[in-house]
Scaffold this motif. Structure first.
Motif, PDB file in Angstrom:
ATOM      1  N   HIS A   1      58.311  31.018  75.576  1.00  0.00           N
ATOM      2  CA  HIS A   1      59.457  31.175  76.483  1.00  0.00           C
ATOM      3  C   HIS A   1      59.485  30.029  77.483  1.00  0.00           C
ATOM      4  O   HIS A   1      58.481  29.759  78.151  1.00  0.00           O
ATOM      5  CB  HIS A   1      59.343  32.496  77.254  1.00  0.00           C
ATOM      6  CG  HIS A   1      59.240  33.707  76.383  1.00  0.00           C
ATOM      7  ND1 HIS A   1      60.293  34.189  75.644  1.00  0.00           N
ATOM      8  CD2 HIS A   1      58.186  34.533  76.120  1.00  0.00           C
ATOM      9  CE1 HIS A   1      59.911  35.271  74.971  1.00  0.00           C
ATOM     10  NE2 HIS A   1      58.638  35.491  75.243  1.00  0.00           N
ATOM     11  N   LYS A   2      60.642  29.373  77.618  1.00  0.00           N
ATOM     12  CA  LYS A   2      60.707  28.228  78.538  1.00  0.00           C
ATOM     13  C   LYS A   2      60.601  28.685  79.991  1.00  0.00           C
ATOM     14  O   LYS A   2      60.153  27.936  80.845  1.00  0.00           O
ATOM     15  CB  LYS A   2      61.975  27.414  78.298  1.00  0.00           C
ATOM     16  CG  LYS A   2      63.268  28.031  78.751  1.00  0.00           C
ATOM     17  CD  LYS A   2      64.435  27.062  78.564  1.00  0.00           C
ATOM     18  CE  LYS A   2      65.727  27.656  79.088  1.00  0.00           C
ATOM     19  NZ  LYS A   2      66.872  26.738  78.886  1.00  0.00           N
ATOM     20  N   ASP A   3      61.017  29.919  80.290  1.00  0.00           N
ATOM     21  CA  ASP A   3      60.835  30.500  81.628  1.00  0.00           C
ATOM     22  C   ASP A   3      60.129  31.831  81.429  1.00  0.00           C
ATOM     23  O   ASP A   3      60.758  32.882  81.297  1.00  0.00           O
ATOM     24  CB  ASP A   3      62.183  30.689  82.320  1.00  0.00           C
ATOM     25  CG  ASP A   3      62.041  31.136  83.776  1.00  0.00           C
ATOM     26  OD1 ASP A   3      60.982  31.693  84.136  1.00  0.00           O
ATOM     27  OD2 ASP A   3      62.997  30.929  84.556  1.00  0.00           O
TER      28      ASP A   3
ATOM     29  N   ALA B   1      64.077  29.716  74.125  1.00  0.00           N
ATOM     30  CA  ALA B   1      64.726  28.545  74.704  1.00  0.00           C
ATOM     31  C   ALA B   1      66.144  28.855  75.171  1.00  0.00           C
ATOM     32  O   ALA B   1      66.879  27.941  75.566  1.00  0.00           O
ATOM     33  CB  ALA B   1      64.748  27.413  73.679  1.00  0.00           C
TER      34      ALA B   1
ATOM     35  N   GLU C   1      69.594  30.324  71.604  1.00  0.00           N
ATOM     36  CA  GLU C   1      69.023  29.607  70.470  1.00  0.00           C
ATOM     37  C   GLU C   1      69.058  30.497  69.233  1.00  0.00           C
ATOM     38  O   GLU C   1      68.954  31.720  69.323  1.00  0.00           O
ATOM     39  CB  GLU C   1      67.593  29.162  70.773  1.00  0.00           C
ATOM     40  CG  GLU C   1      66.589  30.288  70.907  1.00  0.00           C
ATOM     41  CD  GLU C   1      65.131  29.816  70.877  1.00  0.00           C
ATOM     42  OE1 GLU C   1      64.862  28.721  70.342  1.00  0.00           O
ATOM     43  OE2 GLU C   1      64.280  30.564  71.388  1.00  0.00           O
TER      44      GLU C   1
ATOM     45  N   ARG D   1      53.982  29.772  75.728  1.00  0.00           N
ATOM     46  CA  ARG D   1      54.197  28.923  74.557  1.00  0.00           C
ATOM     47  C   ARG D   1      55.530  29.247  73.882  1.00  0.00           C
ATOM     48  O   ARG D   1      56.062  28.422  73.144  1.00  0.00           O
ATOM     49  CB  ARG D   1      53.058  29.110  73.546  1.00  0.00           C
ATOM     50  CG  ARG D   1      51.680  28.746  74.063  1.00  0.00           C
ATOM     51  CD  ARG D   1      50.744  28.422  72.929  1.00  0.00           C
ATOM     52  NE  ARG D   1      50.678  29.495  71.938  1.00  0.00           N
ATOM     53  CZ  ARG D   1      49.728  30.426  71.897  1.00  0.00           C
ATOM     54  NH1 ARG D   1      48.773  30.431  72.798  1.00  0.00           N
ATOM     55  NH2 ARG D   1      49.726  31.338  70.953  1.00  0.00           N
TER      56      ARG D   1
END
Length: 271
Positions: A167-169, A70, A18, A165
């Motif tokens: 980091h998606k993982d 992301a 991203e 909040r």
């Protein structure tokens, strides 16, 4: 790439990264490429990239490395030379893909180390300078102690929820960084050899209360570098001066960027 959206994803190797592009594109003005810390991402810079763009008038490119924000996750455990791989494999491809023509790298912590490896390991004529916030060139006892403490905090407090909040993982982001630094073999990590090969000016901004590194890092830069090294040591800041002392940090970097680009332009006209 000649034109691209203000935000989106770049495909680099097997990863989708991203990014945000603030201000003029690389074919219109010099570009500041920002490299985040070991638990950071594009969004965790907050409004600092926007303020840096406003202060300099240049383009500012911010992205999340694989495993952060992301962007695509990475396979754990990370290899102990993960910063070398970022600097010598990923970053050259990214700069080429965005059409980087001229500018500086602005790195924080891990990102500053990656910037230093790149500048010393890839003799890139497009690069005009490095702005390094709280860089690491060697591993210190205080670094390992603080990183061990944050592992405990991640597993016993609300820190994990706060980081989730951004980091998606979140486990991939945290343990990829924390696991490498706490590996006993990582104590031998040392990038000071790269400093002697850097041919552009360096600005270092560090907080006096940095919990992850001491002024030994600055001393190493002064000992090893043949290029100019400008230091700003901030009294009321720790490991994140761009958040804890944003005004002085912004001023130091903006003034350095202006001086470096003015100097290189003047030398170009005189040649």
């Amino acid at each position: 790439m000649a034109t691209f959206s203000p935000s989106g994803f770049l495909r680099i190797g097997e990863s989708d990264l991203e990014y945000r592009m603030i201000g003029p594109a690389p074919d219109q003005a010099p570009t500041l490429v920002m490299l985040h810390e070991g638990l950071g991402c594009a969004a965790l810079w907050g409004d600092f990239p926007d303020r840096l763009q406003a202060a300099t008038g240049l383009g500012v490119f911010v992205y999340s490395r694989a495993g952060y924000g992301a962007s695509s996750p990475v396979t754990l455990p990370r290899p102990l030379d993960y910063m070398h791989r970022e600097a010598l494999d990923v970053l050259p491809k990214l700069l080429d893909q965005i059409g980087f023509r001229r500018g500086l790298l602005v790195g924080h912590s891990d990102g500053a180390s990656i910037a230093a490896i790149y500048a010393g390991g890839v003799q890139d004529h497009r690069l005009r300078g490095l702005a390094l916030i709280a860089p690491h060139f060697v591993v210190e006892d205080v670094s390992v102690a603080s990183i061990a403490e944050i592992k405990t905090a991640y597993e016993t407090t609300e820190l994990k929820q706060k980081l989730a909040r951004w980091h998606k993982d979140v486990d991939n982001a945290f343990y990829g960084w924390n696991g490498a630094w706490l590996d006993p073999k990582f104590r031998a990590w040392d990038i000071s050899d790269y400093l002697a090969y850097i041919r552009v000016p360096i600005a270092i901004v560090q907080g006096e209360s940095d919990q992850y590194g001491t002024t030994r890092q600055i001393e190493i830069a002064r000992e090893e570098c043949y290029c100019p090294v400008e230091v700003t040591l901030l009294k009321d800041a720790g490991h994140s001066p761009h958040r804890e002392a944003a005004g002085p940090t912004l001023n130091a970097i903006a003034e350095f960027v202006s001086a470096v680009l003015t100097d290189t332009e003047a030398r170009g006209r005189a040649a």
